[in-house]
Motif scaffolding. Sequence first.
Motif, PDB file in Angstrom:
ATOM      1  N   ARG A 257       0.823  -1.229   0.000  1.00 16.60           N
ATOM      2  CA  ARG A 257       0.000   0.000   0.000  1.00 16.60           C
ATOM      3  C   ARG A 257       0.845   1.261   0.000  1.00 16.60           C
ATOM      4  NH1 ARG A 257      -3.316  -2.904   3.826  1.00 16.60           N
ATOM      5  NH2 ARG A 257      -2.336  -1.752   5.535  1.00 16.60           N
ATOM      6  N   THR A 258       2.105   1.166   0.372  1.00 18.59           N
ATOM      7  CA  THR A 258       2.938   2.369   0.491  1.00 18.59           C
ATOM      8  C   THR A 258       3.477   2.856  -0.841  1.00 18.59           C
ATOM      9  OG1 THR A 258       5.007   1.134   0.798  1.00 18.59           O
ATOM     10  CG2 THR A 258       3.691   1.610   2.786  1.00 18.59           C
ATOM     11  N   GLY A 259       3.494   1.987  -1.857  1.00 20.72           N
ATOM     12  CA  GLY A 259       4.104   2.369  -3.130  1.00 20.72           C
ATOM     13  C   GLY A 259       5.598   2.589  -3.005  1.00 20.72           C
ATOM     14  N   ALA A 260       6.251   1.827  -2.128  1.00 20.88           N
ATOM     15  CA  ALA A 260       7.670   2.029  -1.828  1.00 20.88           C
ATOM     16  C   ALA A 260       8.569   1.629  -2.990  1.00 20.88           C
ATOM     17  CB  ALA A 260       8.057   1.243  -0.569  1.00 20.88           C
ATOM     18  N   ASP A 261       9.791   2.153  -2.951  1.00 26.93           N
ATOM     19  CA  ASP A 261      10.814   1.802  -3.934  1.00 26.93           C
ATOM     20  C   ASP A 261      11.581   0.557  -3.517  1.00 26.93           C
ATOM     21  OD1 ASP A 261      10.648   4.265  -5.687  1.00 26.93           O
ATOM     22  OD2 ASP A 261      11.073   5.200  -3.750  1.00 26.93           O
ATOM     23  N   LEU A 262      11.612   0.275  -2.210  1.00 27.56           N
ATOM     24  CA  LEU A 262      12.440  -0.803  -1.693  1.00 27.56           C
ATOM     25  C   LEU A 262      11.900  -1.243  -0.332  1.00 27.56           C
ATOM     26  CD1 LEU A 262      15.224  -2.362  -2.083  1.00 27.56           C
ATOM     27  CD2 LEU A 262      16.244  -0.522  -0.707  1.00 27.56           C
ATOM     28  N   MET A 263      12.037  -2.533  -0.032  1.00 24.96           N
ATOM     29  CA  MET A 263      11.679  -3.053   1.286  1.00 24.96           C
ATOM     30  C   MET A 263      12.870  -3.807   1.862  1.00 24.96           C
ATOM     31  SD  MET A 263       8.461  -5.464   2.344  1.00 24.96           S
ATOM     32  CE  MET A 263       8.200  -6.056   4.020  1.00 24.96           C
ATOM     33  N   ILE A 264      13.175  -3.563   3.129  1.00 26.37           N
ATOM     34  CA  ILE A 264      14.304  -4.212   3.804  1.00 26.37           C
ATOM     35  C   ILE A 264      13.756  -4.960   5.013  1.00 26.37           C
ATOM     36  CG2 ILE A 264      16.533  -3.880   4.913  1.00 26.37           C
ATOM     37  CD1 ILE A 264      16.659  -1.126   3.473  1.00 26.37           C
ATOM     38  N   SER A 265      13.889  -6.277   5.020  1.00 25.32           N
ATOM     39  CA  SER A 265      13.412  -7.106   6.120  1.00 25.32           C
ATOM     40  C   SER A 265      14.611  -7.534   6.960  1.00 25.32           C
ATOM     41  CB  SER A 265      12.670  -8.339   5.577  1.00 25.32           C
ATOM     42  OG  SER A 265      12.084  -9.080   6.621  1.00 25.32           O
ATOM     43  N   LEU A 266      14.572  -7.235   8.247  1.00 26.08           N
ATOM     44  CA  LEU A 266      15.726  -7.448   9.133  1.00 26.08           C
ATOM     45  C   LEU A 266      15.488  -8.626  10.073  1.00 26.08           C
ATOM     46  CD1 LEU A 266      16.466  -3.730  10.059  1.00 26.08           C
ATOM     47  CD2 LEU A 266      17.605  -5.120   8.324  1.00 26.08           C
ATOM     48  N   HIS A 267      16.453  -9.530  10.142  1.00 29.13           N
ATOM     49  CA  HIS A 267      16.377 -10.706  11.004  1.00 29.13           C
ATOM     50  C   HIS A 267      17.754 -11.030  11.567  1.00 29.13           C
ATOM     51  CE1 HIS A 267      12.250 -12.262  10.063  1.00 29.13           C
ATOM     52  NE2 HIS A 267      12.431 -11.469   9.018  1.00 29.13           N
ATOM     53  N   LEU A 268      17.759 -11.911  12.566  1.00 27.83           N
ATOM     54  CA  LEU A 268      18.974 -12.545  13.065  1.00 27.83           C
ATOM     55  C   LEU A 268      18.782 -14.045  12.947  1.00 27.83           C
ATOM     56  CD1 LEU A 268      19.558 -10.378  16.260  1.00 27.83           C
ATOM     57  CD2 LEU A 268      20.755 -10.187  14.082  1.00 27.83           C
ATOM     58  N   GLU A 269      19.854 -14.791  13.157  1.00 22.99           N
ATOM     59  CA  GLU A 269      19.782 -16.238  13.026  1.00 22.99           C
ATOM     60  C   GLU A 269      20.240 -16.931  14.302  1.00 22.99           C
ATOM     61  OE1 GLU A 269      18.724 -18.637  11.610  1.00 22.99           O
ATOM     62  OE2 GLU A 269      18.470 -18.396   9.456  1.00 22.99           O
ATOM     63  N   GLY A 270      20.012 -18.236  14.353  1.00 19.11           N
ATOM     64  CA  GLY A 270      20.485 -19.085  15.432  1.00 19.11           C
ATOM     65  C   GLY A 270      20.735 -20.471  14.884  1.00 19.11           C
ATOM     66  N   HIS A 271      21.654 -21.200  15.515  1.00 21.26           N
ATOM     67  CA  HIS A 271      21.972 -22.555  15.038  1.00 21.26           C
ATOM     68  C   HIS A 271      22.460 -23.391  16.222  1.00 21.26           C
ATOM     69  CE1 HIS A 271      23.675 -25.785  12.564  1.00 21.26           C
ATOM     70  NE2 HIS A 271      22.953 -25.279  11.565  1.00 21.26           N
ATOM     71  N   ALA A 272      22.163 -24.685  16.160  1.00 21.30           N
ATOM     72  CA  ALA A 272      22.592 -25.595  17.229  1.00 21.30           C
ATOM     73  C   ALA A 272      24.111 -25.667  17.318  1.00 21.30           C
ATOM     74  CB  ALA A 272      22.010 -26.989  16.995  1.00 21.30           C
ATOM     75  N   ASN A 273      24.790 -25.452  16.198  1.00 22.50           N
ATOM     76  CA  ASN A 273      26.247 -25.461  16.165  1.00 22.50           C
ATOM     77  C   ASN A 273      26.752 -24.037  16.385  1.00 22.50           C
ATOM     78  OD1 ASN A 273      28.978 -25.623  15.601  1.00 22.50           O
ATOM     79  ND2 ASN A 273      28.726 -26.746  13.677  1.00 22.50           N
ATOM     80  N   PRO A 274      27.392 -23.753  17.520  1.00 18.75           N
ATOM     81  CA  PRO A 274      27.815 -22.372  17.813  1.00 18.75           C
ATOM     82  C   PRO A 274      28.915 -21.851  16.899  1.00 18.75           C
ATOM     83  CG  PRO A 274      28.668 -23.886  19.463  1.00 18.75           C
ATOM     84  CD  PRO A 274      27.731 -24.677  18.613  1.00 18.75           C
ATOM     85  N   SER A 275      29.512 -22.715  16.073  1.00 20.38           N
ATOM     86  CA  SER A 275      30.547 -22.242  15.160  1.00 20.38           C
ATOM     87  C   SER A 275      29.961 -21.635  13.892  1.00 20.38           C
ATOM     88  CB  SER A 275      31.491 -23.389  14.775  1.00 20.38           C
ATOM     89  OG  SER A 275      30.819 -24.368  14.005  1.00 20.38           O
ATOM     90  N   VAL A 276      28.643 -21.792  13.693  1.00 24.99           N
ATOM     91  CA  VAL A 276      27.986 -21.229  12.508  1.00 24.99           C
ATOM     92  C   VAL A 276      27.688 -19.760  12.765  1.00 24.99           C
ATOM     93  CG1 VAL A 276      25.966 -21.317  11.003  1.00 24.99           C
ATOM     94  CG2 VAL A 276      26.974 -23.444  11.865  1.00 24.99           C
ATOM     95  N   GLY A 277      28.201 -18.904  11.910  1.00 22.10           N
ATOM     96  CA  GLY A 277      27.969 -17.475  12.085  1.00 22.10           C
ATOM     97  C   GLY A 277      28.162 -16.722  10.787  1.00 22.10           C
ATOM     98  N   GLY A 278      27.830 -15.428  10.813  1.00 17.58           N
ATOM     99  CA  GLY A 278      28.003 -14.588   9.637  1.00 17.58           C
ATOM    100  C   GLY A 278      26.722 -13.911   9.209  1.00 17.58           C
ATOM    101  N   VAL A 279      26.841 -13.039   8.240  1.00 19.52           N
ATOM    102  CA  VAL A 279      25.706 -12.282   7.709  1.00 19.52           C
ATOM    103  C   VAL A 279      25.362 -12.819   6.323  1.00 19.52           C
ATOM    104  CG1 VAL A 279      27.213 -10.492   6.757  1.00 19.52           C
ATOM    105  CG2 VAL A 279      24.826  -9.965   7.196  1.00 19.52           C
ATOM    106  N   ALA A 280      24.068 -12.873   6.026  1.00 17.29           N
ATOM    107  CA  ALA A 280      23.592 -13.345   4.721  1.00 17.29           C
ATOM    108  C   ALA A 280      22.484 -12.426   4.242  1.00 17.29           C
ATOM    109  CB  ALA A 280      23.086 -14.781   4.807  1.00 17.29           C
ATOM    110  N   SER A 281      22.279 -12.383   2.929  1.00 16.99           N
ATOM    111  CA  SER A 281      21.201 -11.576   2.356  1.00 16.99           C
ATOM    112  C   SER A 281      20.465 -12.406   1.313  1.00 16.99           C
ATOM    113  CB  SER A 281      21.760 -10.292   1.727  1.00 16.99           C
ATOM    114  OG  SER A 281      22.744 -10.592   0.753  1.00 16.99           O
ATOM    115  N   TYR A 282      19.162 -12.099   1.164  1.00 11.30           N
ATOM    116  CA  TYR A 282      18.300 -12.878   0.287  1.00 11.30           C
ATOM    117  C   TYR A 282      17.433 -11.943  -0.549  1.00 11.30           C
ATOM    118  CZ  TYR A 282      19.673 -16.545   3.540  1.00 11.30           C
ATOM    119  OH  TYR A 282      20.395 -17.412   4.320  1.00 11.30           O
TER     120      TYR A 282
END
Length: 390
Positions: A257-282
């Motif tokens: 409804r906003t007629g926006a040019d761009l949308m940015i959805s922000l999240h964090l992650e978690g994993h059972a293996n504590p060595s898994v980390g980093g930033v990703a984009s989709y």
Amino acid sequence: MSQQRLPHVYSWKLGDTGPAVAEIRFKLTLLGLLPEPPSVRPGRHIPSAEALFDPAVDAAVRHFQQQRGLTADGIVGPETYRHLNEARWRLGDRVLSYIPSSMQVGDDVAGLQQRLLDMGFTPGRVDGIYGPATAQAVGEFQRNMGLYPDCTLGPTTYVVLERLSRTVVGGAPHVMRETEMLRHSGPALSGKVVVIDPGHGGRDLGVHAGGITEAELVWDVTSRLEGRLTALGVRTYLTRTADTAPDEAERIRFANRTGADLMISLHLEGHANPSVGGVASYYYGDDSRGRWSHTGKQFAGLAQRELVARCGLGDLRSHARTWTILRATTMPCVRLELGYLTHPDDAARLHSAEIRAQAVEAISVAVQRLYLPPEDDAPTGVLRLPLTHA
């Protein structure tokens, strides 16, 4: 992904049984991902309740998810189930028309959009959704062919469509169109409209580790990002408040409804293996079928590189996905996973207000770089934005 399953969200996985599993098996068989079941002896009926989500189904589901740009976890949740339904449609199977209250979705719609795009019409993004842009493109095609322009793909229009060979072969017409749209919009951020979507909220806390929650951290980043973009002249909208948790459909409706040019959805992650980390984009895309949002892909790459360079986070790269929030928004939408709360180094960085401020600057710089012509762009990690717009 990090999104918690709320009680009303259904899913089926390895070991489950029942009528729904029988339906999933049937759909996978129709798609050629499972072998035909052996013939049942006359007089013997196997009830659907005995259908089993066995290892063969698990493997078929993962293969299907991989094909469709979904998370290949072997779980048939709402996204995968929706795609299973869409995959059964082929162009010509049904009449296609624009129904605002209940838009038709399926592979047949995506096939139609691709045909129209190849012939020089403008159906919008190839997303498999029969929306107003697709209906308008069908109407234009009908007018060009001397047909009544009812914007519906019925039998007559389909026959004419099938008889025509594609007038454009190869290349990516949508890339040229989106590139030209970015160029025409100009480099100034003043007047641009951006929707920021902080994940989770309310009672849905998302990932929680080390005494802090995903919902809390992304709200802090969102608040800072809203202020930073507003200072640069961008009109911003938020999909939720600090203590609410609209569902995905509500967030999409609001953004559209906003007629926006761009949308940015922000999240964090978690994993059972504590060595898994980093930033990703989709971003929206289906690599197996050559469909993607050019603007979304470009912004995802810019944001990814800026976040890695400025925040010291590991690089998990940008990926094409067909998730609903990336696909059903009328503007390019990118989901940013800003790190893993379960990874010690990521968590330490995310707990730092200074690093979160740097993340905000990285995203803001990526927004600016999206609109800069190549000759005015700067290398990753170098561009500095003014505190306010002129």
